[in-house]
Write a protein that holds these residues in place. Sequence first.
Motif, PDB file in Angstrom:
ATOM      1  N   VAL A   1       0.882  -1.013   0.164  1.00 40.38           N
ATOM      2  CA  VAL A   1       0.042   0.011   0.028  1.00 40.38           C
ATOM      3  C   VAL A   1       0.815   1.049  -0.170  1.00 40.38           C
ATOM      4  O   VAL A   1       0.301   2.263  -0.018  1.00 40.38           O
TER       5      VAL A   1
ATOM      6  N   GLY B   1      -5.297 -10.555   1.838  1.00 43.51           N
ATOM      7  CA  GLY B   1      -3.740  -9.977   1.231  1.00 43.51           C
ATOM      8  C   GLY B   1      -2.892  -9.543   1.728  1.00 43.51           C
ATOM      9  O   GLY B   1      -2.875  -8.493   2.197  1.00 43.51           O
TER      10      GLY B   1
ATOM     11  N   SER C   1       1.062  -4.210   4.790  1.00 37.75           N
ATOM     12  CA  SER C   1       0.604  -2.761   5.797  1.00 37.75           C
ATOM     13  C   SER C   1      -0.485  -4.016   6.694  1.00 37.75           C
ATOM     14  O   SER C   1      -0.912  -2.907   8.323  1.00 37.75           O
TER      15      SER C   1
ATOM     16  N   GLU D   1      -3.027 -15.444   3.131  1.00 34.54           N
ATOM     17  CA  GLU D   1      -2.470 -15.194   2.539  1.00 34.54           C
ATOM     18  C   GLU D   1      -2.543 -16.505   1.917  1.00 34.54           C
ATOM     19  O   GLU D   1      -1.922 -17.299   2.385  1.00 34.54           O
TER      20      GLU D   1
ATOM     21  N   ALA E   1      -8.119 -17.206   0.750  1.00 32.78           N
ATOM     22  CA  ALA E   1      -8.296 -16.603   1.617  1.00 32.78           C
ATOM     23  C   ALA E   1     -10.185 -16.742   2.032  1.00 32.78           C
ATOM     24  O   ALA E   1     -10.936 -16.515   3.238  1.00 32.78           O
TER      25      ALA E   1
ATOM     26  N   ASP F   1      -7.883  -6.573   0.021  1.00 38.61           N
ATOM     27  CA  ASP F   1      -6.732  -6.707  -0.995  1.00 38.61           C
ATOM     28  C   ASP F   1      -5.885  -7.530  -0.835  1.00 38.61           C
ATOM     29  O   ASP F   1      -4.812  -7.461  -1.493  1.00 38.61           O
TER      30      ASP F   1
HETATM   31  C1  LIG Z   1      -2.037  -6.643  -3.072  1.00 39.00           C
HETATM   32  S1  LIG Z   1      -0.209  -7.733  -2.719  1.00 39.00           S
HETATM   33  C2  LIG Z   1      -1.632  -7.401  -0.715  1.00 39.00           C
HETATM   34  C3  LIG Z   1      -0.609  -6.105   0.052  1.00 39.00           C
HETATM   35  C4  LIG Z   1      -0.285  -5.911   0.906  1.00 39.00           C
HETATM   36  N1  LIG Z   1      -1.481  -5.649   1.832  1.00 39.00           N
HETATM   37  C5  LIG Z   1       0.360  -4.828   1.393  1.00 39.00           C
HETATM   38  O1  LIG Z   1      -0.104  -3.519   1.506  1.00 39.00           O
HETATM   39  O2  LIG Z   1       1.198  -4.979   2.086  1.00 39.00           O
HETATM   40  C6  LIG Z   1      -1.994  -8.907  -2.435  1.00 39.00           C
HETATM   41  C7  LIG Z   1      -1.705 -10.411  -2.044  1.00 39.00           C
HETATM   42  O3  LIG Z   1      -3.087 -11.081  -2.093  1.00 39.00           O
HETATM   43  C8  LIG Z   1      -2.236 -12.577  -2.221  1.00 39.00           C
HETATM   44  N2  LIG Z   1      -3.360 -12.883  -2.611  1.00 39.00           N
HETATM   45  C9  LIG Z   1      -4.113 -13.510  -3.964  1.00 39.00           C
HETATM   46  N3  LIG Z   1      -5.277 -14.226  -4.264  1.00 39.00           N
HETATM   47  C10 LIG Z   1      -5.825 -14.495  -2.738  1.00 39.00           C
HETATM   48  C11 LIG Z   1      -6.490 -15.738  -2.255  1.00 39.00           C
HETATM   49  N4  LIG Z   1      -7.337 -16.483  -3.096  1.00 39.00           N
HETATM   50  N5  LIG Z   1      -6.224 -16.169  -0.788  1.00 39.00           N
HETATM   51  C12 LIG Z   1      -5.478 -14.997  -0.070  1.00 39.00           C
HETATM   52  N6  LIG Z   1      -4.183 -14.348  -0.392  1.00 39.00           N
HETATM   53  C13 LIG Z   1      -4.263 -14.153  -1.962  1.00 39.00           C
HETATM   54  C14 LIG Z   1      -1.331 -12.007  -3.190  1.00 39.00           C
HETATM   55  O4  LIG Z   1      -0.601 -13.959  -2.486  1.00 39.00           O
HETATM   56  C15 LIG Z   1      -0.885 -10.567  -2.620  1.00 39.00           C
HETATM   57  O5  LIG Z   1       0.359 -11.516  -1.606  1.00 39.00           O
END
Ligand SMILES: C[S@@+](CC[C@H](N)C(=O)[O-])C[C@H]1O[C@@H](n2cnc3c(N)ncnc32)[C@H](O)[C@@H]1O
Length: 216
Positions: free
Chosen positions: A42, A66, A72, A90, A119, A136
């Motif tokens: 973020v 996420g 975050s 995650e 998730a 996210d």
């Molecule tokens: C935008 S990043 C999150 C960034 C984090 N919130 C930050 O700002 O530091 C999205 C994350 O969601 C995870 N993700 C994608 N699909 C997912 C799912 N179905 N279940 C859990 N996590 C998932 C990805 O592996 C990725 O690491």
Amino acid sequence: MKPIVSKEIEDYASAHSAMESEVCRLIREETYRTQEAPQMLVGPLEAAFLKVMIQALRARRVLEIGTFTGYSALAMAEALPDEGKIITCEVDRDAASMAHTFWDRSPHGKKIEVRIGPALETLTTLAGPFDVIFIDADKINYVAYYRRGLELLSPQGVILIDNVLWSGEVLKTGSQDPSTGAIQELNRTVVSDPRVTAVLLTLRDGLFMITRKPGS
Ligand SMILES: C[S@@+](CC[C@H](N)C(=O)[O-])C[C@H]1O[C@@H](n2cnc3c(N)ncnc32)[C@H](O)[C@@H]1O
């Protein structure tokens, strides 16, 4: 990600908002050095917003969907009281394990618990209420995350959903991109949900802020 707001304005806003902690800065730098899509985290301005929300709500329990490299989650943990807790979901084990190496360097890391797996499955195992829910992750599941999030939300809680302007792609009607379509559907779903009051903020890539109407 195409910026909605100019870099100069975003930098100015960041410079006049809560400062990024030392460990968050290390996560950001290491993420930009090692990850293919570092812009997924973020960043300092939105992190400052998350912190203000958590403190304004006197939040104790936070759910994040996420984790990525843990930026975050740590920023939110820093705003929680000692007994506060974040559950963060995650699917990518490597990202979560990198997050852990940094959380371990912060006194706030102990407030974070990561759940590995898709998730949507994790969410069926969780019990509310959560004071803040930050969504996210994969855009395809945004509507499902929102629906389940509302079930897990405390009466005065707030759901925050990131990337809801999707670099401006949401303006394109008839887009064939599945993520764009999913975000457009989420935005329609939220604005027409009679149970909630929402505001779509033009912060970074667009951030939805959603709360229940009293009595609903
Ligand atoms: C935008 S990043 C999150 C960034 C984090 N919130 C930050 O700002 O530091 C999205 C994350 O969601 C995870 N993700 C994608 N699909 C997912 C799912 N179905 N279940 C859990 N996590 C998932 C990805 O592996 C990725 O690491």
